[in-house]
Design a protein around this motif. Sequence first.
Motif, mmCIF file in Angstrom:
data_model
loop_
_atom_site.group_PDB
_atom_site.id
_atom_site.type_symbol
_atom_site.label_atom_id
_atom_site.label_comp_id
_atom_site.label_asym_id
_atom_site.label_seq_id
_atom_site.Cartn_x
_atom_site.Cartn_y
_atom_site.Cartn_z
ATOM 1 N N LYS A 70 0.950 -1.262 0.118
ATOM 2 C CA LYS A 70 0.066 0.067 -0.202
ATOM 3 C C LYS A 70 0.867 1.374 0.020
ATOM 4 C CE LYS A 70 -4.436 1.794 2.583
ATOM 5 N NZ LYS A 70 -5.496 1.841 3.282
ATOM 6 N N VAL A 71 1.885 1.216 1.046
ATOM 7 C CA VAL A 71 3.033 2.789 0.593
ATOM 8 C C VAL A 71 3.074 2.354 -0.912
ATOM 9 C CG1 VAL A 71 5.347 3.062 2.050
ATOM 10 C CG2 VAL A 71 3.900 2.066 2.933
ATOM 11 N N GLU A 72 3.780 1.242 -1.236
ATOM 12 C CA GLU A 72 4.767 1.383 -2.909
ATOM 13 C C GLU A 72 3.614 2.329 -3.548
ATOM 14 O OE1 GLU A 72 5.931 -1.389 -6.122
ATOM 15 O OE2 GLU A 72 6.163 -2.544 -3.509
ATOM 16 N N VAL A 73 2.219 1.895 -3.954
ATOM 17 C CA VAL A 73 1.289 2.721 -4.403
ATOM 18 C C VAL A 73 0.875 3.934 -3.568
ATOM 19 C CG1 VAL A 73 -0.967 2.539 -5.019
ATOM 20 C CG2 VAL A 73 0.458 0.422 -4.812
ATOM 21 N N TYR A 74 1.291 4.483 -2.775
ATOM 22 C CA TYR A 74 1.163 5.522 -2.307
ATOM 23 C C TYR A 74 2.034 6.409 -2.843
ATOM 24 C CZ TYR A 74 -2.182 5.230 1.169
ATOM 25 O OH TYR A 74 -3.537 5.171 1.763
ATOM 26 N N VAL A 75 4.080 6.234 -2.834
ATOM 27 C CA VAL A 75 4.715 6.673 -3.642
ATOM 28 C C VAL A 75 4.787 6.757 -4.434
ATOM 29 C CG1 VAL A 75 7.017 6.328 -3.789
ATOM 30 C CG2 VAL A 75 6.409 5.593 -1.841
ATOM 31 N N PHE A 76 4.062 6.001 -5.523
ATOM 32 C CA PHE A 76 3.474 5.871 -6.829
ATOM 33 C C PHE A 76 2.947 7.027 -7.383
ATOM 34 C CE2 PHE A 76 1.415 4.807 -10.617
ATOM 35 C CZ PHE A 76 2.633 4.226 -11.942
ATOM 36 N N GLU A 77 2.220 7.082 -7.116
ATOM 37 C CA GLU A 77 0.786 8.120 -6.750
ATOM 38 C C GLU A 77 1.091 9.337 -6.261
ATOM 39 O OE1 GLU A 77 -3.586 5.642 -7.005
ATOM 40 O OE2 GLU A 77 -3.004 5.854 -4.866
ATOM 41 N N ASN A 78 2.420 9.084 -5.765
ATOM 42 C CA ASN A 78 3.645 10.877 -4.609
ATOM 43 C C ASN A 78 1.752 11.081 -3.849
ATOM 44 O OD1 ASN A 78 4.837 11.880 -6.285
ATOM 45 N ND2 ASN A 78 4.556 13.976 -6.697
ATOM 46 N N LYS A 79 1.393 10.452 -3.152
ATOM 47 C CA LYS A 79 0.992 11.179 -2.493
ATOM 48 C C LYS A 79 1.842 10.198 -1.205
ATOM 49 C CE LYS A 79 -3.599 9.225 -3.526
ATOM 50 N NZ LYS A 79 -4.937 8.455 -4.220
ATOM 51 N N LEU A 80 2.862 11.769 -0.419
ATOM 52 C CA LEU A 80 3.463 10.805 0.499
ATOM 53 C C LEU A 80 4.565 11.284 1.528
ATOM 54 C CD1 LEU A 80 7.090 13.021 -1.997
ATOM 55 C CD2 LEU A 80 5.984 10.177 -1.934
ATOM 56 N N ILE A 81 2.623 11.828 2.077
ATOM 57 C CA ILE A 81 1.876 11.725 3.312
ATOM 58 C C ILE A 81 1.916 11.119 3.694
ATOM 59 C CG2 ILE A 81 0.933 13.786 4.615
ATOM 60 C CD1 ILE A 81 1.324 16.028 3.070
ATOM 61 N N GLU A 82 1.374 10.307 3.214
ATOM 62 C CA GLU A 82 -0.022 9.150 3.406
ATOM 63 C C GLU A 82 1.369 7.459 3.577
ATOM 64 O OE1 GLU A 82 -0.620 11.500 0.582
ATOM 65 O OE2 GLU A 82 -2.927 11.395 0.112
ATOM 66 N N ALA A 83 1.718 8.114 2.352
ATOM 67 C CA ALA A 83 2.835 6.966 2.610
ATOM 68 C C ALA A 83 3.534 7.657 3.584
ATOM 69 C CB ALA A 83 3.880 6.969 1.471
ATOM 70 N N ASP A 84 4.418 8.388 4.060
ATOM 71 C CA ASP A 84 4.904 8.428 5.396
ATOM 72 C C ASP A 84 4.392 8.067 6.489
ATOM 73 O OD1 ASP A 84 7.564 8.894 5.739
ATOM 74 O OD2 ASP A 84 7.688 11.198 5.543
ATOM 75 N N THR A 85 3.486 9.099 6.694
ATOM 76 C CA THR A 85 2.217 7.907 7.887
ATOM 77 C C THR A 85 2.327 7.184 8.227
ATOM 78 O OG1 THR A 85 0.867 9.677 7.375
ATOM 79 C CG2 THR A 85 0.117 8.473 9.052
ATOM 80 N N LEU A 86 1.844 5.539 7.024
ATOM 81 C CA LEU A 86 1.702 4.235 7.195
ATOM 82 C C LEU A 86 3.346 3.855 7.241
ATOM 83 C CD1 LEU A 86 -0.110 1.861 6.649
ATOM 84 C CD2 LEU A 86 0.378 2.555 5.180
#
Length: 462
Positions: A70-86
């Motif tokens: 899920k983090v990997e997909v967040y990063v791919f979609e440039n949702k870096l805040i959500e990725a970092d939080t998770l």
Amino acid sequence: MEFSPEDNNNLPLTKFESMLKTNHVLFFDSEEFENIIHHYLNQGKIALAKKAIKLGLDQHPTSINLRLFKVEVYVFENKLIEADTLLNQLYSLDPSNEEIFIQKANILSKKDEHQQAINVLKKALELTDDVADLYSLIGMEYLFLDQFEEAKTAFMKCLEEDIEDYSALYNIIYCFEYLDQSNEAISYLNIFLDKNPYSEVAWHQLGKQYYNLKNYKKSLAAFDFAIISDDTFVGAYLERGKVLEKLSRFEEAIENYSITLKLDDPTSFALLRIGHCYEKLKKDDLAVQYFYKTVHEDPLLDKGWIAITKFYNRKKNYKKALYYINKAINIDTENVIYWKLYSQINHRLNYYEEAERGYKKTLELGNYELSTWLSRGDLLIKLGEPEAAIYNFEQAVEFYPENAELEFRLAGLYLSLNEIDKGTFHLKNGLDYNKEYSFIIDELFPKVSNKKLVKNLLKANL
């Protein structure tokens, strides 16, 4: 694990896709979900990967690996805040999971915080025995920072761990080349080959290094060993052909290029080189035949059209040269080289208006060579357009100030229009810059050269 249509490992994938069609929820263990997600990410099917992650977490809500996807997909979609939080949540659950550090470094890299990414990846090195990929990631971060020595070291460590990681080997050579360390690259490759004597990629790279140093004998030997290691290695045959051309062994070069045509789909590069080799052997019919094949294989390759055009140019068959350069321009109207050739050929055919139009287009496309300005201006003079010629040469002066060839032309033009002050100004400039070009007045403006003012100025300065 990557699913393959040739084996039974794709059964969970088939089952999953069947479930999506029927909307009937089936159970998968977490590892099966991981393989399904991994497959979709590799295929670039992000929407399906997201569905698999959601369904996977519904069935296995505590799975850290699924949440890392899920983090990997967040990063791919440039949702870096959500990725970092998770990631922070996952770190509190499993602080020794190296994948958490890798994803953290990925986020930092996306933010252009490459040194911090390196620091995080170095921490991950302490948590795993499988370090090859981590060294490769560290090397890439150093490349982003233009720290080529450090990048080279990291890729070397990667290759020590995995001698079949050819991307690491290519990156090492890239670093050597950027640092202009050809001899060091050769030393490194020779040491590597002592341990891995059948590495066709290393032999290939060694051959290219020797080629760059113009040591064609050693380059040829290296490509020979690359082919011995893998007799289907197309790249080695192509490079060997290039070396043989340099050694004027054109028949052998043709043999090597021809082998590549049998091993793989024909490449425009090989066809073009065969054409040039036949041309060197004075076998014109075969040469032009391969130039035709080149443009048929790849109509967008400018070198093919240029080869055909120049071939007929050399044969002084200007009508045919013009025919092919027109075909080329119809395919790519923005190619500067095409327009230059178009202008030169029309000029030779005494098609002055077409030639002038070509030079004008060449300038519009950003080719500001002095010869282009001079050729166009001289044609405008010949066509009886002195004002347009003046404008052309004045534009040229902006790019080539203090140029005698331009000044004498401007002098002749202004004096022919009886603008005496301007003409005298440019004539004096021309004499100051380089009086040897004063013959331009005689050649292009014979009437002006007979004027008393001009004769006196020339006499006083020559």
